[in-house]
Scaffold this motif. Structure first.
Motif, PDB file in Angstrom:
ATOM      1  N   GLU A 196       0.823  -1.209   0.000  1.00  0.00           N
ATOM      2  CA  GLU A 196       0.000   0.000   0.000  1.00  0.00           C
ATOM      3  C   GLU A 196       0.859   1.262   0.000  1.00  0.00           C
ATOM      4  OE1 GLU A 196      -2.552  -0.303   3.362  1.00  0.00           O
ATOM      5  OE2 GLU A 196      -3.717  -1.982   2.554  1.00  0.00           O
ATOM      6  N   LYS A 197       2.000   1.223   0.694  1.00  0.00           N
ATOM      7  CA  LYS A 197       2.867   2.396   0.822  1.00  0.00           C
ATOM      8  C   LYS A 197       4.122   2.312  -0.045  1.00  0.00           C
ATOM      9  CE  LYS A 197       0.246   4.169   4.053  1.00  0.00           C
ATOM     10  NZ  LYS A 197      -0.529   5.419   3.856  1.00  0.00           N
ATOM     11  N   GLY A 198       4.347   1.170  -0.692  1.00  0.00           N
ATOM     12  CA  GLY A 198       5.547   1.013  -1.497  1.00  0.00           C
ATOM     13  C   GLY A 198       6.813   0.965  -0.673  1.00  0.00           C
ATOM     14  N   ASN A 240      15.888  -4.801  19.394  1.00  0.00           N
ATOM     15  CA  ASN A 240      15.218  -5.161  18.149  1.00  0.00           C
ATOM     16  C   ASN A 240      14.981  -3.910  17.313  1.00  0.00           C
ATOM     17  OD1 ASN A 240      14.744  -8.096  18.624  1.00  0.00           O
ATOM     18  ND2 ASN A 240      13.651  -7.302  20.401  1.00  0.00           N
ATOM     19  N   TYR A 241      15.313  -3.991  16.017  1.00  0.00           N
ATOM     20  CA  TYR A 241      15.302  -2.827  15.147  1.00  0.00           C
ATOM     21  C   TYR A 241      14.446  -3.062  13.898  1.00  0.00           C
ATOM     22  CZ  TYR A 241      19.429  -1.223  17.757  1.00  0.00           C
ATOM     23  OH  TYR A 241      20.305  -0.815  18.733  1.00  0.00           O
ATOM     24  N   VAL A 242      13.964  -1.946  13.344  1.00  0.00           N
ATOM     25  CA  VAL A 242      13.284  -1.936  12.053  1.00  0.00           C
ATOM     26  C   VAL A 242      13.913  -0.858  11.187  1.00  0.00           C
ATOM     27  CG1 VAL A 242      11.131  -1.503  10.813  1.00  0.00           C
ATOM     28  CG2 VAL A 242      11.087  -2.772  12.956  1.00  0.00           C
ATOM     29  N   SER A 243      14.214  -1.213   9.939  1.00  0.00           N
ATOM     30  CA  SER A 243      14.689  -0.240   8.964  1.00  0.00           C
ATOM     31  C   SER A 243      13.789  -0.304   7.738  1.00  0.00           C
ATOM     32  CB  SER A 243      16.142  -0.519   8.572  1.00  0.00           C
ATOM     33  OG  SER A 243      16.608   0.445   7.649  1.00  0.00           O
ATOM     34  N   LYS A 244      13.632   0.826   7.044  1.00  0.00           N
ATOM     35  CA  LYS A 244      12.677   0.916   5.937  1.00  0.00           C
ATOM     36  C   LYS A 244      13.336   1.479   4.694  1.00  0.00           C
ATOM     37  CE  LYS A 244       9.515   4.153   6.245  1.00  0.00           C
ATOM     38  NZ  LYS A 244       8.284   4.890   6.647  1.00  0.00           N
ATOM     39  N   SER A 245      12.937   0.944   3.549  1.00  0.00           N
ATOM     40  CA  SER A 245      13.384   1.468   2.258  1.00  0.00           C
ATOM     41  C   SER A 245      12.167   1.867   1.433  1.00  0.00           C
ATOM     42  CB  SER A 245      14.200   0.418   1.494  1.00  0.00           C
ATOM     43  OG  SER A 245      14.514   0.892   0.189  1.00  0.00           O
ATOM     44  N   LEU A 246      12.274   3.028   0.777  1.00  0.00           N
ATOM     45  CA  LEU A 246      11.201   3.513  -0.103  1.00  0.00           C
ATOM     46  C   LEU A 246      11.622   3.517  -1.566  1.00  0.00           C
ATOM     47  CD1 LEU A 246       9.915   6.498   2.092  1.00  0.00           C
ATOM     48  CD2 LEU A 246       8.845   4.254   1.805  1.00  0.00           C
ATOM     49  N   VAL A 253       4.376 -10.976   5.842  1.00  0.00           N
ATOM     50  CA  VAL A 253       3.217 -10.816   4.969  1.00  0.00           C
ATOM     51  C   VAL A 253       2.490  -9.516   5.292  1.00  0.00           C
ATOM     52  CG1 VAL A 253       2.894 -13.304   4.748  1.00  0.00           C
ATOM     53  CG2 VAL A 253       1.651 -12.068   6.517  1.00  0.00           C
ATOM     54  N   GLN A 254       1.765  -9.015   4.300  1.00  0.00           N
ATOM     55  CA  GLN A 254       0.793  -7.949   4.514  1.00  0.00           C
ATOM     56  C   GLN A 254      -0.573  -8.525   4.212  1.00  0.00           C
ATOM     57  OE1 GLN A 254       0.774  -4.452   1.889  1.00  0.00           O
ATOM     58  NE2 GLN A 254       0.238  -3.204   3.661  1.00  0.00           N
ATOM     59  N   LYS A 255      -1.492  -8.410   5.160  1.00  0.00           N
ATOM     60  CA  LYS A 255      -2.801  -9.044   4.993  1.00  0.00           C
ATOM     61  C   LYS A 255      -3.608  -8.351   3.898  1.00  0.00           C
ATOM     62  CE  LYS A 255      -4.884 -11.488   8.169  1.00  0.00           C
ATOM     63  NZ  LYS A 255      -5.984 -11.216   7.291  1.00  0.00           N
ATOM     64  N   LYS A 256      -4.184  -9.194   3.037  1.00  0.00           N
ATOM     65  CA  LYS A 256      -5.027  -8.714   1.949  1.00  0.00           C
ATOM     66  C   LYS A 256      -6.504  -8.967   2.211  1.00  0.00           C
ATOM     67  CE  LYS A 256      -1.379  -9.620  -1.462  1.00  0.00           C
ATOM     68  NZ  LYS A 256      -1.015 -10.387  -2.692  1.00  0.00           N
ATOM     69  N   PHE A 297       3.358  -7.519  14.778  1.00  0.00           N
ATOM     70  CA  PHE A 297       2.494  -6.957  13.747  1.00  0.00           C
ATOM     71  C   PHE A 297       2.349  -5.452  13.921  1.00  0.00           C
ATOM     72  CE2 PHE A 297      -0.158  -8.665  17.162  1.00  0.00           C
ATOM     73  CZ  PHE A 297      -1.010  -7.616  17.465  1.00  0.00           C
ATOM     74  N   SER A 298       2.051  -4.798  12.802  1.00  0.00           N
ATOM     75  CA  SER A 298       1.870  -3.349  12.779  1.00  0.00           C
ATOM     76  C   SER A 298       0.614  -3.014  11.993  1.00  0.00           C
ATOM     77  CB  SER A 298       3.084  -2.667  12.129  1.00  0.00           C
ATOM     78  OG  SER A 298       2.851  -1.277  11.948  1.00  0.00           O
ATOM     79  N   ASP A 299      -0.218  -2.141  12.556  1.00  0.00           N
ATOM     80  CA  ASP A 299      -1.439  -1.689  11.888  1.00  0.00           C
ATOM     81  C   ASP A 299      -1.342  -0.238  11.425  1.00  0.00           C
ATOM     82  OD1 ASP A 299      -2.963  -4.092  12.084  1.00  0.00           O
ATOM     83  OD2 ASP A 299      -3.315  -3.671  14.205  1.00  0.00           O
ATOM     84  N   ASP A 300      -0.136   0.339  11.494  1.00  0.00           N
ATOM     85  CA  ASP A 300       0.040   1.727  11.071  1.00  0.00           C
ATOM     86  C   ASP A 300       1.233   1.869  10.130  1.00  0.00           C
ATOM     87  OD1 ASP A 300       2.095   1.337  12.862  1.00  0.00           O
ATOM     88  OD2 ASP A 300       1.362   2.794  14.339  1.00  0.00           O
ATOM     89  N   SER A 301       1.348   0.937   9.208  1.00  0.00           N
ATOM     90  CA  SER A 301       2.392   0.980   8.170  1.00  0.00           C
ATOM     91  C   SER A 301       3.796   0.991   8.752  1.00  0.00           C
ATOM     92  CB  SER A 301       2.192   2.192   7.250  1.00  0.00           C
ATOM     93  OG  SER A 301       0.932   2.131   6.619  1.00  0.00           O
TER      94      SER A 301
END
Length: 290
Positions: free
Chosen positions: A22-24, A44-50, A79-82, A108-112
């Motif tokens: 949804e956000k690419g 614990n870490y999260v990194s993001k690429s656009l 996964v991202q739920k469809k 899980f995350s509900d806010d992208s």
């Protein structure tokens, strides 16, 4: 690709890659600890690429959200739920160390990806004690969403509970819980206790990869189920030698006039003294390109 570097040559374990369609965005979740890792307190870490992985954001420490423990995601794709419930939810499943407190659970995350929540665990038995052969301990996990919106996790059966095979569990609330009545053993998926790959080919067919042997890590094999994982009657040998961890996905073949779908398998293999990561491409006619 450089995402994170330990300042004191400490321990880093990469776990999950999740795509937010949804956000690419692409997310990488990993865990790290200093060289001596005092009190086994991991971050614990999260990194993001656009930009399709060309550049990555500064990793965000999410330990205050999910806990300071060694999260060993997957190693697999998230996964991202469809489908409902929780359409759009990002989900990453994995396990932890040491094995005495191990089990399968999902983040899980509900806010992208801005915030993350830790779901309930499917814990090993006996919990908090040293395990022996035959004990129940779901370990490294891989995940798919089923057409009805259920989440299925296929897990390493670390101490061969019931059989030298795989464990599966199903969540009906987007990875928040995995009720006992939806946990089962897959006797038709032989496994020596190794990480595996799982993916949906279409709404009826599920793909699975692992070393197809009860005792050794050999014979990397693709299996497919036409009843959403209830049985696995079909198989295709990819590599007959020493092989280990794997990941499976699909890709549209744009070189074909009818846009066929190829199966892509990345896996560890050894030929002689040399170990490598190999890539196998299998077309719908069973032609193998390695």
């Amino acid at each position: 690709m450089h995402i994170f570097e330990s300042p004191d040559s400490g321990n880093i374990y990469f776990g999950n890659i999740i795509i937010d369609y949804e956000k690419g965005a692409i997310f990488v979740i990993f865990t790290a600890c200093s060289k001596n890792c005092p009190d086994n307190k991991w971050s614990n870490y999260v990194s993001k690429s656009l930009d399709d992985g060309q550049t990555w954001s500064k990793p965000v420490n999410i330990s205050s959200q999910i806990g300071a423990f060694q999260y060993r995601g997957g190693p697999s794709l998230g996964v991202q739920k469809k489908q409902p419930p929780h359409i759009g939810r990002l989900i990453a499943c994995g396990h932890t160390e040491p094995l005495s407190v191990d089990g399968v659970f999902c983040l899980f995350s509900d806010d992208s990806g801005d915030s993350w929540i830790l779901g309930e665990s499917v814990l090993g038995i006996p919990f908090g004690q040293k395990k022996v052969d035959g004990d129940y301990l779901p370990d490294e996990a891989t995940t798919v969403e089923l057409p009805n919106g259920d989440l299925m996790v296929n897990a390493r059966n670390q101490y061969h509970f019931h059989c030298r095979c795989r464990l599966t569990m199903v969540s009906k609330d987007g990875g928040e819980t995995f009720p006992t009545e939806f946990v089962r053993v897959n006797e038709d998926l032989p496994d020596s206790a190794c990480s595996a790959g799982l993916a949906m080919f279409d709404d009826k067919t599920m793909l699975f990869t692992n070393p197809n042997n009860e005792n050794e890590r050999v014979d990397m094999t693709l299996r497919w189920s036409t009843d959403l994982g209830h049985s696995w009657k079909n198989s295709f040998l990819i590599f007959p030698g020493i092989s280990a961890y794997s990941s499976v996905t699909t890709m549209q073949n744009t070189n074909s006039n009818n846009y066929t779908t190829n199966i892509i398998v990345a896996y560890e293999r050894q030929i002689g003294p040399v170990s490598t990561i190999a890539l196998a491409v299998i077309d719908p006619h069973g032609n193998l390109d390695i």
